[in-house]
Design a protein around this motif. Structure first.
Motif, PDB file in Angstrom:
ATOM      1  N   UNK A  90       0.874  -1.369  -0.055  1.00 15.47           N
ATOM      2  CA  UNK A  90      -0.101  -0.049   0.015  1.00 15.47           C
ATOM      3  C   UNK A  90       0.886   1.167   0.041  1.00 15.47           C
ATOM      4  N   UNK A  91       1.964   1.153   0.665  1.00 14.59           N
ATOM      5  CA  UNK A  91       2.927   2.382   0.647  1.00 14.59           C
ATOM      6  C   UNK A  91       3.253   2.554  -0.702  1.00 14.59           C
ATOM      7  N   UNK A  92       4.130   1.488  -1.061  1.00 12.82           N
ATOM      8  CA  UNK A  92       4.894   1.421  -2.354  1.00 12.82           C
ATOM      9  C   UNK A  92       4.034   1.738  -3.736  1.00 12.82           C
ATOM     10  N   UNK A  93       2.673   1.487  -3.534  1.00 12.84           N
ATOM     11  CA  UNK A  93       2.188   1.557  -4.983  1.00 12.84           C
ATOM     12  C   UNK A  93       2.170   2.797  -5.486  1.00 12.84           C
ATOM     13  N   UNK A  94       1.949   3.893  -4.814  1.00 13.38           N
ATOM     14  CA  UNK A  94       2.106   5.276  -5.382  1.00 13.38           C
ATOM     15  C   UNK A  94       3.611   5.667  -6.188  1.00 13.38           C
ATOM     16  N   UNK A  95       4.721   4.926  -5.445  1.00 13.50           N
ATOM     17  CA  UNK A  95       5.927   5.257  -5.803  1.00 13.50           C
ATOM     18  C   UNK A  95       6.198   4.522  -7.055  1.00 13.50           C
ATOM     19  N   UNK A  96       5.695   3.236  -6.978  1.00 12.01           N
ATOM     20  CA  UNK A  96       6.103   2.302  -8.183  1.00 12.01           C
ATOM     21  C   UNK A  96       5.327   2.830  -9.437  1.00 12.01           C
ATOM     22  N   UNK A  97       4.039   3.289  -9.172  1.00  8.03           N
ATOM     23  CA  UNK A  97       3.350   3.894 -10.443  1.00  8.03           C
ATOM     24  C   UNK A  97       4.078   5.045 -10.953  1.00  8.03           C
ATOM     25  N   UNK A  98       4.625   5.985  -9.985  1.00 10.81           N
ATOM     26  CA  UNK A  98       5.579   7.184 -10.532  1.00 10.81           C
ATOM     27  C   UNK A  98       6.551   6.772 -11.254  1.00 10.81           C
ATOM     28  N   UNK A  99       7.394   5.647 -10.720  1.00 13.10           N
ATOM     29  CA  UNK A  99       8.428   5.094 -11.426  1.00 13.10           C
ATOM     30  C   UNK A  99       8.144   4.678 -12.833  1.00 13.10           C
ATOM     31  N   UNK A 100       6.992   3.880 -12.823  1.00 14.73           N
ATOM     32  CA  UNK A 100       6.608   3.335 -14.304  1.00 14.73           C
ATOM     33  C   UNK A 100       6.334   4.343 -15.206  1.00 14.73           C
ATOM     34  N   UNK A 101       5.575   5.217 -14.609  1.00 13.73           N
ATOM     35  CA  UNK A 101       5.369   6.468 -15.780  1.00 13.73           C
ATOM     36  C   UNK A 101       6.464   7.300 -16.037  1.00 13.73           C
ATOM     37  N   UNK A 102       7.390   7.433 -15.186  1.00 17.93           N
ATOM     38  CA  UNK A 102       8.519   8.105 -15.602  1.00 17.93           C
ATOM     39  C   UNK A 102       9.424   7.503 -16.292  1.00 17.93           C
ATOM     40  N   UNK A 103       9.385   6.094 -16.127  1.00 17.32           N
ATOM     41  CA  UNK A 103      10.177   5.299 -17.089  1.00 17.32           C
ATOM     42  C   UNK A 103       9.725   5.195 -18.523  1.00 17.32           C
ATOM     43  N   UNK A 104       8.351   5.129 -18.640  1.00 15.43           N
ATOM     44  CA  UNK A 104       7.724   5.143 -19.820  1.00 15.43           C
ATOM     45  C   UNK A 104       7.946   6.463 -20.692  1.00 15.43           C
ATOM     46  N   UNK A 105       8.153   7.501 -19.997  1.00 14.34           N
ATOM     47  CA  UNK A 105       8.522   9.076 -20.699  1.00 14.34           C
ATOM     48  C   UNK A 105       9.881   9.367 -20.814  1.00 14.34           C
ATOM     49  N   UNK A 106      10.659   8.540 -20.044  1.00 17.93           N
ATOM     50  CA  UNK A 106      11.998   8.609 -19.866  1.00 17.93           C
ATOM     51  C   UNK A 106      12.529   9.937 -18.938  1.00 17.93           C
ATOM     52  N   UNK A 107      11.788  10.150 -17.960  1.00 15.33           N
ATOM     53  CA  UNK A 107      12.215  10.957 -17.008  1.00 15.33           C
ATOM     54  C   UNK A 107      12.764  10.261 -15.947  1.00 15.33           C
ATOM     55  N   UNK A 108      13.593  11.210 -15.038  1.00 17.65           N
ATOM     56  CA  UNK A 108      14.134  11.060 -13.927  1.00 17.65           C
ATOM     57  C   UNK A 108      13.225  11.264 -12.817  1.00 17.65           C
ATOM     58  N   UNK A 109      13.305  10.574 -11.432  1.00 15.68           N
ATOM     59  CA  UNK A 109      12.660  10.943 -10.442  1.00 15.68           C
ATOM     60  C   UNK A 109      13.509  11.424  -9.376  1.00 15.68           C
ATOM     61  N   UNK A 110      13.094  12.756  -8.795  1.00 18.10           N
ATOM     62  CA  UNK A 110      14.143  13.449  -7.796  1.00 18.10           C
ATOM     63  C   UNK A 110      13.404  13.535  -6.375  1.00 18.10           C
ATOM     64  N   UNK A 111      14.012  13.583  -5.484  1.00 16.56           N
ATOM     65  CA  UNK A 111      13.411  14.009  -4.357  1.00 16.56           C
ATOM     66  C   UNK A 111      14.354  15.062  -3.368  1.00 16.56           C
TER      67      UNK A 111
END
Length: 111
Positions: A90-111
Motif C-alpha cells: 500500500x505504501x509502495x504502490x504510488x511510488x511504483x506507479x510514479x517510477x513506471x510512468x517516469x520510465x515510460x516517458x524517459x524522465x528521472x525521479x528526484x526528491x
C-alpha cells in the motif's frame, strides 16, 4: 520530515520520512534528503520494490496460516485494538506507479 518525490511524468508523491527511507533503501538508494533515480535506474528500482512487496505479502500469508492467528486477530478487534497496519504494497504502490510512468516517458525521479 516529509519526502517529496518529483517527476515530469507525474504529480508529486509525498511520504513521511520513515516510509520514504524504507522505499529508497529497497530501491537501492541511500537515505539522503535529496537524490535522484535516473531513467536508466528505474527498472532495477521497480524490480527491487516488487520483490520486497512480494516477500512482505508472503510473510503476511505465512503468519496468517499459523494456528490461532485468526482467533488472535478477532480478539484484538473486540478489545478495540488498532486495525491492520498499512502494508508495504500500500505504501509502495504510488511510488511504483510514479517510477513506471517516469520510465515510460524517459524522465528521472528526484526528491
Amino acid at each position: 520530515m516529509l519526502y517529496k518525490f518529483k517527476s515530469r511524468a507525474t504529480a508529486d508523491v509525498i511520504m513521511l520520512e520513515a516510509n520514504a527511507r524504507q522505499l529508497l533503501k529497497i530501491a537501492g538508494k541511500g537515505d539522503e534528503p535529496h537524490g535522484i533515480i535516473t531513467a536508466a535506474q528505474i527498472p532495477a528500482a521497480i524490480e527491487a520494490l516488487q520483490s520486497a512487496v512480494a516477500a512482505d505479502e508472503a510473510a503476511d500469508r505465512a503468519q496468517d496460516a499459523q494456528p490461532g492467528a485468526q482467533d488472535e486477530r478477532e480478539a484484538q478487534q473486540d478489545e478495540g485494538a488498532p486495525r491492520e497496519p498499512v502494508r508495504l504494497h500500500q505504501r509502495a504502490a504510488p511510488f511504483i506507479d510514479m517510477l513506471r510512468r517516469s520510465a515510460a516517458e524517459g524522465h528521472d525521479v528526484i526528491w
